[in-house]
Write a protein that holds these residues in place. Structure first.
Motif, PDB file in Angstrom:
ATOM      1  N   ASP A 118      29.638  16.322  52.294  1.00 31.51           N
ATOM      2  CA  ASP A 118      30.525  15.395  51.580  1.00 31.51           C
ATOM      3  C   ASP A 118      29.762  14.261  50.910  1.00 31.51           C
ATOM      4  O   ASP A 118      30.267  13.647  49.960  1.00 31.51           O
ATOM      5  N   ARG A 119      28.555  14.005  51.394  1.00 31.69           N
ATOM      6  CA  ARG A 119      27.719  12.948  50.798  1.00 31.69           C
ATOM      7  C   ARG A 119      26.825  13.500  49.684  1.00 31.69           C
ATOM      8  O   ARG A 119      25.959  12.797  49.168  1.00 31.69           O
ATOM      9  N   GLY A 120      27.036  14.762  49.301  1.00 29.89           N
ATOM     10  CA  GLY A 120      26.344  15.332  48.154  1.00 29.89           C
ATOM     11  C   GLY A 120      25.206  16.268  48.466  1.00 29.89           C
ATOM     12  O   GLY A 120      24.543  16.766  47.541  1.00 29.89           O
ATOM     13  N   HIS A 121      24.946  16.550  49.742  1.00 36.47           N
ATOM     14  CA  HIS A 121      23.846  17.445  50.091  1.00 36.47           C
ATOM     15  C   HIS A 121      24.270  18.914  49.965  1.00 36.47           C
ATOM     16  O   HIS A 121      25.457  19.254  50.089  1.00 36.47           O
ATOM     17  N   ARG A 122      23.275  19.784  49.752  1.00 35.03           N
ATOM     18  CA  ARG A 122      23.530  21.209  49.519  1.00 35.03           C
ATOM     19  C   ARG A 122      23.591  21.952  50.853  1.00 35.03           C
ATOM     20  O   ARG A 122      22.643  22.631  51.262  1.00 35.03           O
ATOM     21  N   ILE A 123      24.715  21.840  51.518  1.00 33.69           N
ATOM     22  CA  ILE A 123      24.874  22.437  52.843  1.00 33.69           C
ATOM     23  C   ILE A 123      26.095  23.348  52.856  1.00 33.69           C
ATOM     24  O   ILE A 123      27.161  22.983  52.350  1.00 33.69           O
ATOM     25  N   THR A 124      25.929  24.520  53.424  1.00 33.59           N
ATOM     26  CA  THR A 124      27.044  25.437  53.685  1.00 33.59           C
ATOM     27  C   THR A 124      27.025  25.803  55.156  1.00 33.59           C
ATOM     28  O   THR A 124      25.959  26.085  55.724  1.00 33.59           O
TER      29      THR A 124
ATOM     30  N   VAL B  16      30.050  26.562  48.586  1.00 34.57           N
ATOM     31  CA  VAL B  16      31.283  26.490  49.364  1.00 34.57           C
ATOM     32  C   VAL B  16      30.978  25.712  50.639  1.00 34.57           C
ATOM     33  O   VAL B  16      29.823  25.564  51.032  1.00 34.57           O
ATOM     34  N   ASP B  17      32.036  25.209  51.269  1.00 33.84           N
ATOM     35  CA  ASP B  17      31.809  24.447  52.490  1.00 33.84           C
ATOM     36  C   ASP B  17      31.573  25.353  53.693  1.00 33.84           C
ATOM     37  O   ASP B  17      30.641  25.149  54.467  1.00 33.84           O
TER      38      ASP B  17
ATOM     39  N   GLY C  18      29.301  20.474  65.676  1.00 31.63           N
ATOM     40  CA  GLY C  18      28.125  20.600  64.812  1.00 31.63           C
ATOM     41  C   GLY C  18      28.511  20.810  63.356  1.00 31.63           C
ATOM     42  O   GLY C  18      27.857  20.299  62.441  1.00 31.63           O
ATOM     43  N   GLU C  19      29.581  21.571  63.138  1.00 30.50           N
ATOM     44  CA  GLU C  19      30.080  21.753  61.775  1.00 30.50           C
ATOM     45  C   GLU C  19      30.459  20.418  61.145  1.00 30.50           C
ATOM     46  O   GLU C  19      30.200  20.170  59.965  1.00 30.50           O
ATOM     47  N   ALA C  20      31.094  19.563  61.936  1.00 30.63           N
ATOM     48  CA  ALA C  20      31.510  18.260  61.412  1.00 30.63           C
ATOM     49  C   ALA C  20      30.308  17.465  60.921  1.00 30.63           C
ATOM     50  O   ALA C  20      30.381  16.772  59.887  1.00 30.63           O
ATOM     51  N   VAL C  21      29.198  17.558  61.638  1.00 26.20           N
ATOM     52  CA  VAL C  21      27.966  16.884  61.203  1.00 26.20           C
ATOM     53  C   VAL C  21      27.518  17.428  59.853  1.00 26.20           C
ATOM     54  O   VAL C  21      27.253  16.677  58.903  1.00 26.20           O
TER      55      VAL C  21
END
Length: 327
Positions: free
Chosen positions: A165-171, A238-239, A156-159
């Protein structure tokens, strides 16, 4: 379309353990919540809610709608909590674990981000993605889950990280153990507390237990809910970030604290049937350094207060007749 900064915080799994505490935290801050849950009627109409079945969503084709976006108020952010979260449940049905913890969220994110590409998202993973070790685990260290639950959460993290990586605001957040009143009886501390409360009503007796030397990094669920909201405001900075205290506590020591608080004589008895073998790591503690750098602090557990709350809650639940067959 731009996300509404004054909108509702969307919560998947809002009817679950952490979801309930998050709804309380949002209400105390004067903020609106909206729920995406399997059974909206269970929430009794107390907040906007729609149905989300992640296993069903996993069967949808890419690009196919999985929820009705118009049925909820516009979002200011999304905290994705919903999961198949008990390790034994995941081990019993790995395909379902992957559907709920990996593929279903992918379909949900695709639809939501197509409408609101800048929406802040907190993707809740787990500390169980790490390879257990004696030292606290850092976000940049190897991940090597030892059970199906951890593996499905890592996928799920990989998703989530692919979308980041495509520019979305996700942590991605990796919470370590958290507990408190209302937790599912299958988890260790509520299981102990509930069965102790039941034994108190019978005047004492034997408490059968599994592994007690395991060391875990515990926080109160209330602290975790507060941290999630703070991190949502910084989603994308941060990722990955651990949500933990950095301090390990032996399960046996916490059990001793509960037994000491008991109003009856409790004998702790080892039960091999309660052991989970290699799927139950010996030591799993997080390094909170990155969390400290983001928030300027690290939550610290008040162990005595937590144990008092767990046992008080357990006594109320036992008095109410809760089914303890899964405890």
């Amino acid at each position: 379309m731009t996300a509404n900064a004054a909108g509702a915080v969307w919560l998947t799994g809002a009817d679950g353990f952490v979801g309930g505490w998050l709804r309380r935290e949002l209400a105390e801050r004067g903020r609106q919540a909206a729920a995406l849950v399997l059974e909206p009627a269970r929430l009794g109409g107390v907040l906007p809610a729609i149905r989300l079945d992640l296993a069903e969503a996993a069967r949808a084709a890419p690009g196919q709608a999985v929820i009705d976006l118009e049925a909820l108020p516009p979002p200011s952010g999304l905290i994705h909590l919903a999961a198949l979260s008990h390790p034994s449940e995941c081990a019993a049905d790995p395909p379902r674990a992957r559907a709920v913890n990996t593929v279903g969220p992918a379909r949900l994110y695709e639809q939501i981000l197509d409408r609101w590409p800048d929406l802040p998202i907190l993707h809740v993973s787990s500390g169980q993605v790490y390879l257990p070790a004696s030292a606290p685990r850092r976000e940049d260290e190897p991940v090597e889950p030892v059970n199906v639950y951890g593996a499905s959460k890592l996928q799920g993290e990989a998703v989530a990280l692919g979308l980041r990586d495509r520019g979305h605001r996700i942590t991605v957040v990796r919470p370590f153990n958290h507990t408190g009143p209302g937790q599912d009886p299958r988890f260790a501390l509520p299981s102990f507390a509930l069965r102790i409360a039941a034994l108190e009503r019978r005047g004492g007796g034997e408490l059968k237990v599994g592994r007690l030397d395991a060391v875990r990094d515990f926080l109160h669920v209330r602290q975790v809910a507060a941290v999630y909201l703070e991190l949502l405001a910084r989603a994308g900075e941060v990722d990955v970030v651990n949500v933990c205290s950095g301090r390990g506590r032996a399960i046996g020591d916490l059990l001793d604290g509960l037994v000491t608080r008991s109003q009856a004589a409790i004998q702790v008895v080892p039960d091999p049937a309660r052991l989970r073998g290699a799927a139950d790591p010996g030591v799993l503690v997080g390094d909170p350094g990155r969390l400290r750098s983001l928030l300027g602090r690290v939550p610290e557990l008040d162990e005595d207060a937590l144990l008092d709350e767990l046992l008080a809650d357990a006594r109320v639940r036992v008095e109410a007749g809760e089914d303890l067959t899964r405890a």
